[in-house]
Design an enzyme around this catalytic site. Structure first.
Site, PDB file in Angstrom:
ATOM      1  N   GLY A  40      -3.662  -9.691  -6.834  1.00  0.00           N
ATOM      2  CA  GLY A  40      -3.211  -8.495  -7.521  1.00  0.00           C
ATOM      3  C   GLY A  40      -3.062  -7.267  -6.648  1.00  0.00           C
ATOM      4  N   HIS A  41      -3.401  -7.372  -5.376  1.00  0.00           N
ATOM      5  CA  HIS A  41      -3.250  -6.219  -4.486  1.00  0.00           C
ATOM      6  C   HIS A  41      -1.915  -6.357  -3.777  1.00  0.00           C
ATOM      7  CE1 HIS A  41      -4.393  -3.239  -1.341  1.00  0.00           C
ATOM      8  NE2 HIS A  41      -4.957  -2.690  -2.395  1.00  0.00           N
ATOM      9  N   PHE A  42      -0.903  -5.854  -4.416  1.00  0.00           N
ATOM     10  CA  PHE A  42       0.482  -5.965  -3.974  1.00  0.00           C
ATOM     11  C   PHE A  42       0.907  -7.430  -3.910  1.00  0.00           C
ATOM     12  CE2 PHE A  42      -1.250  -2.130  -1.818  1.00  0.00           C
ATOM     13  CZ  PHE A  42      -0.615  -1.186  -2.616  1.00  0.00           C
TER      14      PHE A  42
END
Length: 126
Positions: A40-42
């Site tokens: 979910g981090h980019f």
């Protein structure tokens, strides 16, 4: 032997403990794509968050220099923090740390042959 065991989805794989003594250490780290920090981090272009890099310094330093673990594990002040390049899944990086127990801080640099990813100091309140 120093125990660098870890949760495999939270910390990088230590490929090599290049050097360690009472005041400095250098490790080679493999940044596995399965680390929870990439989820979910980019999602299109995952990068390792800077706060995670700082926490890894705290964790690894406390394990390497156990006699200072009481303040290393709670170091909360930051000095001269610079994130110069992103760390991506699959990267192999070196982590160099310099312990300064008299000043209750650890200076660190994440780097590879070609570039510096991040550097700075973690400091514990006196």
């Amino acid at each position: 032997m120093i125990d660098l065991s870890y949760a495999p989805t939270e910390l990088p794989q230590v490929l090599d403990l290049v050097s360690v003594d009472s005041a400095s250490a250098e490790l080679t780290l493999q940044i596995q794509p399965a680390l929870v920090w990439f989820q979910g981090h980019f999602p299109q272009t995952p990068i390792l968050p800077g706060v995670v890099q700082l926490n890894w310094v705290r964790i690894v330093a406390a394990r390497l220099w156990q006699e200072h673990a009481h303040w290393l594990s709670t170091a909360s002040q930051l000095e001269a923090i610079k994130f110069q390049q992103v760390i991506r899944p699959g990267d192999t990086v070196q982590l160099h740390m310099q312990l300064q127990p008299d000043r209750r801080r650890v200076q660190f640099t994440y780097f590879s042959d070609a570039k510096v990813f991040a550097s700075g100091r973690l400091v514990a309140a006196l």
